[in-house]
Design a protein around this motif. Structure first.
Motif, PDB file in Angstrom:
ATOM      1  N   ASP A  59       0.800  -1.227   0.000  1.00 21.80           N
ATOM      2  CA  ASP A  59       0.000   0.000   0.000  1.00 21.80           C
ATOM      3  C   ASP A  59       0.830   1.273   0.000  1.00 21.80           C
ATOM      4  O   ASP A  59       0.328   2.343  -0.361  1.00 21.80           O
ATOM      5  CB  ASP A  59      -0.935   0.023   1.215  1.00 21.80           C
ATOM      6  N   TYR A  60       2.088   1.195   0.437  1.00 23.22           N
ATOM      7  CA  TYR A  60       2.937   2.382   0.543  1.00 23.22           C
ATOM      8  C   TYR A  60       4.345   2.062   0.045  1.00 23.22           C
ATOM      9  O   TYR A  60       4.995   1.140   0.552  1.00 23.22           O
ATOM     10  CB  TYR A  60       3.019   2.871   1.990  1.00 23.22           C
ATOM     11  N   GLY A 106       1.835   0.951  -4.629  1.00 25.63           N
ATOM     12  CA  GLY A 106       1.306   1.689  -3.495  1.00 25.63           C
ATOM     13  C   GLY A 106       1.543   3.186  -3.606  1.00 25.63           C
ATOM     14  O   GLY A 106       1.893   3.708  -4.669  1.00 25.63           O
ATOM     15  N   ARG A 107       1.394   3.865  -2.490  1.00 19.67           N
ATOM     16  CA  ARG A 107       1.389   5.327  -2.465  1.00 19.67           C
ATOM     17  C   ARG A 107       2.800   5.895  -2.353  1.00 19.67           C
ATOM     18  O   ARG A 107       3.603   5.425  -1.553  1.00 19.67           O
ATOM     19  CB  ARG A 107       0.510   5.813  -1.314  1.00 19.67           C
ATOM     20  N   THR A 128      -2.197  -0.164  -8.486  1.00 20.72           N
ATOM     21  CA  THR A 128      -2.026   0.230  -7.086  1.00 20.72           C
ATOM     22  C   THR A 128      -1.235   1.507  -6.842  1.00 20.72           C
ATOM     23  O   THR A 128      -1.321   2.083  -5.753  1.00 20.72           O
ATOM     24  CB  THR A 128      -1.322  -0.896  -6.301  1.00 20.72           C
ATOM     25  N   MET A 261      -4.745   6.358   3.290  1.00 16.84           N
ATOM     26  CA  MET A 261      -5.133   5.631   2.087  1.00 16.84           C
ATOM     27  C   MET A 261      -5.836   6.563   1.102  1.00 16.84           C
ATOM     28  O   MET A 261      -5.776   6.370  -0.107  1.00 16.84           O
ATOM     29  CB  MET A 261      -6.033   4.452   2.449  1.00 16.84           C
TER      30      MET A 261
END
Length: 273
Positions: A59-60, A106-107, A128, A261
């Protein structure tokens, strides 16, 4: 090589560094320290030609700097450059003889975006990857080189849109704007990057250095411009309005995994307060 926030493996002349700095890969003093150590060791060993960065967190990639530890992470950056500046650490990476590739899932926001911009190439998972340069939401200039890189990559209008909107951008739009080289399906990304890294590493290192030197002479801003952006960020983040907005964002969950998020939405809510 295993350090606190990076797991590094070697495949011939290629180093693969996986970022693992729970809970959300903030760019804090520990990660900066480990990046400095990795860069120093890789540059000192002529057998290494290509350095690939990825994330253990789906996610990151790198969320952004740890806003509660600015002085600490800047001090760690000084171990490489002699100056307490993330911008100059990133400039050093761009100018390095190493060929650097960011494999993004991810981010990647704020200084995370500036870190991948400092890499020579950027490839992202279409499903993503999320990009943002959100510092202007707090009234602050990005301090790690975003204005320098994005303007050269995207042109004036799109660079202004990206920074002044402080919005999240998906991988497809980031590719269209020139933020990244390519957006690829997530299940193809790792093998694509690995294959490219080994192909580049198989060619003479003298060619890498010559090409990077000439391309940087055209496209990489002087260190003084990065230093100026870093100073303006350092001054701006201490301004009362910036501190007020950062404090309000912290109350809404800034620097917490779940709240970030959808950071773009949170920052939009702050604009309406």
């Amino acid at each position: 090589m295993v350090v606190e926030t990076l797991t590094v493996r070697t495949e011939g002349s290629v180093l693969f560094a996986e970022i693992a700095a729970p809970p959300m890969n903030l760019l804090g003093p520990e990660l900066v320290r480990d990046l400095v150590s990795l860069i120093q060791r890789a540059e000192a060993d002529d057998s290494f030609q290509v350095l690939v960065f990825s994330s253990a967190d789906p996610d990151y990639f790198i969320s952004h700097v740890d806003l509660t530890r600015v002085a600490e992470y800047r001090a760690e950056a000084a171990e490489l450059t002699g100056e307490a500046s993330i911008a100059l650490l990133f400039h050093h990476l761009s100018a390095s003889r190493l060929v650097t590739i960011a494999q993004i899932e991810g981010r990647v926001r704020g200084a995370g975006s500036e870190f991948v911009l400092a890499c020579d190439m950027r490839f992202a998972a279409r499903e993503t990857a999320i990009f943002a340069q959100f510092e202007p939401a707090f009234g602050v200039l990005p301090g790690g080189g975003a204005a320098q890189h994005l303007t050269r990559l995207m042109g004036r209008g799109r660079a202004l849109e990206v920074m002044l909107s402080a919005e999240d951008y998906d991988a497809e739009l980031a590719e269209r704007y020139g933020w990244i080289n390519r957006a690829l399906p997530a299940d193809e990304l790792g093998e694509f990057v690995r294959s490219l890294a080994h192909r580049i590493a198989g060619f003479p290192a003298t060619g890498h250095s010559a090409v990077k030197d000439r391309v940087n002479g055209i496209a990489l801003a002087p260190a003084e411009d990065f230093r100026r952006d870093s100073d303006l960020f350092g001054e701006g983040v201490l301004h009362p309005e910036a501190q007020s907005r950062i404090g309000a964002a912290m109350k809404r969950g800034l620097q917490t995994r779940d709240a970030e998020m959808a950071l773009g939405r949170m920052l939009g809510d702050l604009a309406d307060r």
